[in-house]
Design a protein around this motif. Structure first.
Motif, mmCIF file in Angstrom:
data_model
loop_
_atom_site.group_PDB
_atom_site.id
_atom_site.type_symbol
_atom_site.label_atom_id
_atom_site.label_comp_id
_atom_site.label_asym_id
_atom_site.label_seq_id
_atom_site.Cartn_x
_atom_site.Cartn_y
_atom_site.Cartn_z
ATOM 1 N N GLU A 59 32.641 -63.018 78.803
ATOM 2 C CA GLU A 59 32.903 -61.900 79.702
ATOM 3 C C GLU A 59 34.313 -62.030 80.262
ATOM 4 O OE1 GLU A 59 31.203 -60.238 83.929
ATOM 5 O OE2 GLU A 59 29.850 -61.339 82.622
ATOM 6 N N GLN A 60 35.049 -60.904 80.234
ATOM 7 C CA GLN A 60 36.416 -60.908 80.709
ATOM 8 C C GLN A 60 36.631 -59.662 81.553
ATOM 9 O OE1 GLN A 60 39.113 -61.450 77.513
ATOM 10 N NE2 GLN A 60 40.920 -61.105 78.743
ATOM 11 N N LYS A 61 37.186 -59.831 82.753
ATOM 12 C CA LYS A 61 37.459 -58.687 83.620
ATOM 13 C C LYS A 61 38.793 -58.070 83.248
ATOM 14 C CE LYS A 61 34.661 -58.803 87.521
ATOM 15 N NZ LYS A 61 34.447 -57.677 88.361
ATOM 16 N N ALA A 62 38.818 -56.752 83.228
ATOM 17 C CA ALA A 62 40.041 -55.998 82.987
ATOM 18 C C ALA A 62 40.063 -54.858 84.002
ATOM 19 C CB ALA A 62 40.089 -55.463 81.570
ATOM 20 N N ARG A 63 40.748 -55.106 85.107
ATOM 21 C CA ARG A 63 40.759 -54.177 86.239
ATOM 22 C C ARG A 63 39.348 -53.965 86.747
ATOM 23 N NH1 ARG A 63 45.527 -49.951 84.654
ATOM 24 N NH2 ARG A 63 46.980 -51.560 84.028
ATOM 25 N N ARG A 64 38.834 -52.753 86.659
ATOM 26 C CA ARG A 64 37.484 -52.469 87.157
ATOM 27 C C ARG A 64 36.421 -52.584 86.077
ATOM 28 N NH1 ARG A 64 37.786 -46.903 90.331
ATOM 29 N NH2 ARG A 64 35.853 -46.824 89.189
ATOM 30 N N GLU A 65 36.829 -52.861 84.876
ATOM 31 C CA GLU A 65 35.916 -52.926 83.742
ATOM 32 C C GLU A 65 35.584 -54.368 83.392
ATOM 33 O OE1 GLU A 65 34.757 -50.146 82.218
ATOM 34 O OE2 GLU A 65 35.894 -48.926 83.619
ATOM 35 N N LYS A 66 34.479 -54.563 82.715
ATOM 36 C CA LYS A 66 34.119 -55.850 82.131
ATOM 37 C C LYS A 66 34.173 -55.689 80.619
ATOM 38 C CE LYS A 66 30.775 -57.553 85.493
ATOM 39 N NZ LYS A 66 29.372 -57.948 85.664
ATOM 40 N N LEU A 67 34.862 -56.597 79.983
ATOM 41 C CA LEU A 67 34.914 -56.613 78.527
ATOM 42 C C LEU A 67 34.080 -57.782 78.036
ATOM 43 C CD1 LEU A 67 38.743 -56.091 78.022
ATOM 44 C CD2 LEU A 67 36.944 -54.361 77.992
ATOM 45 N N PHE A 68 33.391 -57.578 76.953
ATOM 46 C CA PHE A 68 32.595 -58.642 76.357
ATOM 47 C C PHE A 68 33.213 -58.953 75.002
ATOM 48 C CE2 PHE A 68 29.975 -56.766 79.557
ATOM 49 C CZ PHE A 68 29.362 -57.863 80.139
ATOM 50 N N VAL A 69 33.756 -60.150 74.911
ATOM 51 C CA VAL A 69 34.563 -60.541 73.767
ATOM 52 C C VAL A 69 33.798 -61.542 72.910
ATOM 53 C CG1 VAL A 69 36.744 -61.625 73.096
ATOM 54 C CG2 VAL A 69 36.636 -60.203 75.151
ATOM 55 N N HIS A 70 33.800 -61.319 71.627
ATOM 56 C CA HIS A 70 33.230 -62.267 70.674
ATOM 57 C C HIS A 70 34.389 -63.128 70.178
ATOM 58 C CE1 HIS A 70 31.263 -63.953 67.205
ATOM 59 N NE2 HIS A 70 30.128 -63.410 67.579
ATOM 60 N N ALA A 71 34.512 -64.327 70.736
ATOM 61 C CA ALA A 71 35.669 -65.192 70.471
ATOM 62 C C ALA A 71 35.836 -65.519 68.999
ATOM 63 C CB ALA A 71 35.561 -66.477 71.292
ATOM 64 N N ASN A 72 34.741 -65.777 68.290
ATOM 65 C CA ASN A 72 34.846 -66.116 66.861
ATOM 66 C C ASN A 72 35.379 -64.951 66.041
ATOM 67 O OD1 ASN A 72 34.016 -68.738 67.132
ATOM 68 N ND2 ASN A 72 31.905 -68.350 66.552
ATOM 69 N N VAL A 73 34.976 -63.748 66.381
ATOM 70 C CA VAL A 73 35.473 -62.577 65.644
ATOM 71 C C VAL A 73 36.958 -62.383 65.915
ATOM 72 C CG1 VAL A 73 35.308 -60.073 65.404
ATOM 73 C CG2 VAL A 73 33.233 -61.434 65.513
ATOM 74 N N LEU A 74 37.378 -62.523 67.179
ATOM 75 C CA LEU A 74 38.802 -62.407 67.489
ATOM 76 C C LEU A 74 39.617 -63.466 66.764
ATOM 77 C CD1 LEU A 74 39.052 -61.543 71.283
ATOM 78 C CD2 LEU A 74 39.570 -60.119 69.324
ATOM 79 N N ARG A 75 39.123 -64.690 66.762
ATOM 80 C CA ARG A 75 39.819 -65.778 66.078
ATOM 81 C C ARG A 75 39.912 -65.477 64.579
ATOM 82 N NH1 ARG A 75 36.493 -69.726 67.250
ATOM 83 N NH2 ARG A 75 37.245 -69.772 69.383
ATOM 84 N N LEU A 76 38.847 -64.969 64.016
ATOM 85 C CA LEU A 76 38.831 -64.626 62.593
ATOM 86 C C LEU A 76 39.843 -63.524 62.281
ATOM 87 C CD1 LEU A 76 37.430 -64.992 59.832
ATOM 88 C CD2 LEU A 76 35.794 -63.272 60.568
ATOM 89 N N LEU A 77 39.914 -62.528 63.139
ATOM 90 C CA LEU A 77 40.854 -61.429 62.923
ATOM 91 C C LEU A 77 42.306 -61.873 63.055
ATOM 92 C CD1 LEU A 77 39.026 -58.567 64.841
ATOM 93 C CD2 LEU A 77 39.284 -58.795 62.363
ATOM 94 N N LYS A 78 42.561 -62.848 63.919
ATOM 95 C CA LYS A 78 43.931 -63.304 64.156
ATOM 96 C C LYS A 78 44.385 -64.368 63.170
ATOM 97 C CE LYS A 78 43.439 -64.281 68.572
ATOM 98 N NZ LYS A 78 43.772 -64.673 69.955
ATOM 99 N N SER A 79 43.462 -65.020 62.490
ATOM 100 C CA SER A 79 43.843 -66.141 61.631
ATOM 101 C C SER A 79 44.280 -65.676 60.250
ATOM 102 C CB SER A 79 42.689 -67.125 61.494
ATOM 103 O OG SER A 79 41.702 -66.603 60.640
ATOM 104 N N GLU A 80 45.044 -66.529 59.622
ATOM 105 C CA GLU A 80 45.484 -66.267 58.252
ATOM 106 C C GLU A 80 44.472 -66.796 57.243
ATOM 107 O OE1 GLU A 80 48.239 -64.696 57.079
ATOM 108 O OE2 GLU A 80 48.729 -64.105 59.124
#
Length: 56
Positions: free
Chosen positions: A25-46
């Motif tokens: 869970e990550q706060k962004a101003r008044r919103e809450k974002l729910f981030v899937h860390a493994n998916v983000l890492r996969l998208l950013k990796s080579e």
């Protein structure tokens, strides 16, 4: 107040996924974002590899 039960249900489900360690869970101003860390890492990796849960 139409649709409020759906929002609460979604909130409970997302919080359960956070508790299980699947989402972060990550706060962004008044919103809450729910981030899937493994998916983000996969998208950013080579190399496109992803660690199993609990082995990070």
């Amino acid at each position: 107040m139409k649709g409020i039960a759906k929002r609460r249900t979604a909130s409970v489900c997302l919080q359960q996924l956070v508790d299980l360690g699947l989402l972060r869970e990550q706060k962004a101003r008044r919103e809450k974002l729910f981030v899937h860390a493994n998916v983000l890492r996969l998208l950013k990796s080579e190399e496109h590899s992803c660690a199993s849960y609990g082995q990070e």
